[in-house]
Design a protein around this motif. Structure first.
Motif: not given
Length: 477
Positions: A43-61, A285-289
């Motif tokens: 349940g920790t990782f989705s293993y997604s490779t879909d760039m669209e999953t990052l839409n509206n994500c929170d920036p990380i700094v 770097l890949t989207t999945g990474q």
């Protein structure tokens, strides 16, 4: 308690750019990779490779602090470590920004290695895992670790040229000779829970319906990184299987699943930052990474080392000029970290110091006073001109629709050192002009404009820090 995946390796080779990973177990000090491949917690990782999953994500700094371990003899063997630390920050941001992940430079400090009478070298050289562990413990105890940052320790004098890290973590070490190259990006990526792309167990198939699919639990556990057994191999003798001039791979890869088919390695696979094509000057770097890093952040592991997007609009060094009581404006130069495409655009507000990041009430134009490329290497010119706001191309789908122009600095307390008045004799902007030079007293005359006869003028003011301000004025009767 959730199980934690452990991943370390130990590597000693003769070429510069090697990476050195460590484990409590050491079986071969030569190019040995030791991995404990526990599967990810459910349940920790989705293993997604879909760039669209990052839409509206929170920036990380992430905050990043650098430390340079000084040689006990007092000599400065690596005088460019401060510059190279900034180059590392640029490399990190260039690689990660399009995924909404950013890195804030929190400074560089030198630290003196203590005398170590029970150590074969007598000081921290970091040739062994025990030396690295002892160094981190000593640095933490003596205040040389920033608990609110990822910490990078730059060392030297070891007979190998790479770095040390474990995953996940908030500390790593790199050889000073390679601090400014991609090895630092590689080590910090390990801190962020990314493993090597090479694996003896991962199959090439990326189809979950295929009976040999194992990408989510073998190798780096990222689906869109190509399975490979490494680009330096042949019984781990560090044979080079890439052309170092262009990072082209010329070896042969064979799947270790029962069909044992050969498959092609592409250039993008070779230059992946978590591959082992050490010495390549490119990075990918890949989207999945990237999604894996973001999902690890969601577990709360890095909460203490995170900051907000506003920090990217703050200088890492230097000060702003505020009033004439401070002396010469040339002594005040706020510096901004490299690795971004900046535009400092003309703005207008009552802001003797830059407006707050969250204050967007000022007005600004498309007129650019200074443009900086993310590949700029002269870091002394990345500064905030007067009468401008900062626009950073943040690239991320997380905040693509937001306003990236912030912090208007519009200080009229500065005094130009000299300037000129250009009269356009024909009343239009052409070459028929009369130019009158003005010294400091003349260009700062309070009635400068009032004293002009009717006509079309260009008023140019030159400041001590090199800034030039120009205004076109039409004065009627």
């Amino acid at each position: 308690m959730k199980p934690t995946k452990l991943f370390f390796r130990l590597l000693f080779c003769t070429f510069i750019g090697n990476v050195f990973f460590m484990n409590a177990q050491q079986t071969n000090p030569e190019c040995v990779v030791i991995e404990n491949n526990q599967t990810d917690p459910v349940g920790t990782f989705s293993y997604s490779t879909d760039m669209e999953t990052l839409n509206n994500c929170d920036p990380i700094v992430f905050n990043v602090k650098f430390w340079g371990i000084k040689h006990p003899d007092g000599n400065v063997y690596f005088p460019n470590r401060y510059h190279d630390a900034l180059q590392s920050i640029a490399n990190l941001n260039i690689l990660y920004n399009k995924f909404g992940i950013y890195f804030k430079f929190r400074g560089y400090d030198d630290i003196q290695s203590p005398a170590l009478p029970n150590d074969p070298d007598g000081y921290f050289v970091l040739q062994t895992t025990s030396q690295y562990s002892a160094m981190v413990s000593w640095a933490t105890t003596n205040g040389y670790k920033d608990v609110n940052s990822l910490n990078v320790y730059a060392f030297g004098w070891a007979p190998w040229g790479g770095g040390i890290a474990n995953m996940p973590s908030t500390t790593c070490a790199v050889n000073s000779a390679g601090l400014g190259n991609l090895i630092t990006t590689h080590e910090i990526s390990h801190n962020l829970y990314l493993g090597h792309t090479r694996s003896a167990n991962e199959h090439t198939t990326r189809d979950p319906l295929n009976q040999y699919f194992n990408a989510t639990f073998a190798g780096d556990q990222v689906v869109d990184t190509a399975a490979n057994i490494g680009f330096y191999h042949s019984s781990c003798s560090c044979t080079l299987y890439i052309d170092p001039t262009d990072c082209t791979y010329f070896g042969t890869e064979t799947d270790n699943s029962p069909d044992h088919k050969e498959y092609e390695i592409y250039h993008i696979d070779v230059i992946n930052i978590m591959g082992d094509a050490y010495g390549c000057s490119e990075q990918s770097l890949t989207t999945g990474q990237a999604i894996r890093v973001r999902e690890k952040v969601d577990t709360g592991f890095y909460d203490a080392v995170l900051t907000d997007i506003a920090s990217l609009y703050e200088p890492y060094d230097g000060e702003y000029f505020y009033s004439s009581s401070q002396g010469s404006p040339s002594n005040y130069k706020p510096l901004f970290q490299p690795g971004f495409d900046y535009r400092f655009v003309e703005c207008n507000c009552d802001c003797p110091l830059p407006s707050d990041y969250y204050d967007t009430s000022f007005s600004y134009t498309n007129n650019t006073l200074l443009t900086i490329s993310k590949y700029e290497t002269d870091y002394s010119i990345i500064t905030h001109p007067n009468h401008s706001a900062i626009h950073i191309d943040l690239l991320s789908p997380c905040i693509a629709s937001g306003q990236n122009t912030r912090r208007c600095y519009d200080n009229y307390n500065r005094r130009p050192k000299d300037g000129s008045i250009t009269l356009f004799n024909d009343g239009v902007l052409n070459g028929n002009v009369t130019v009158t030079q003005k010294d400091s007293l003349g260009i700062n005359q309070p009635t400068l404009i009032e004293d002009l006869n009717p006509g079309l003028y260009k008023v140019e003011k030159n400041y001590e820090d090199g800034e030039i301000e120009q205004d076109i004025i039409f004065k009627g009767n």
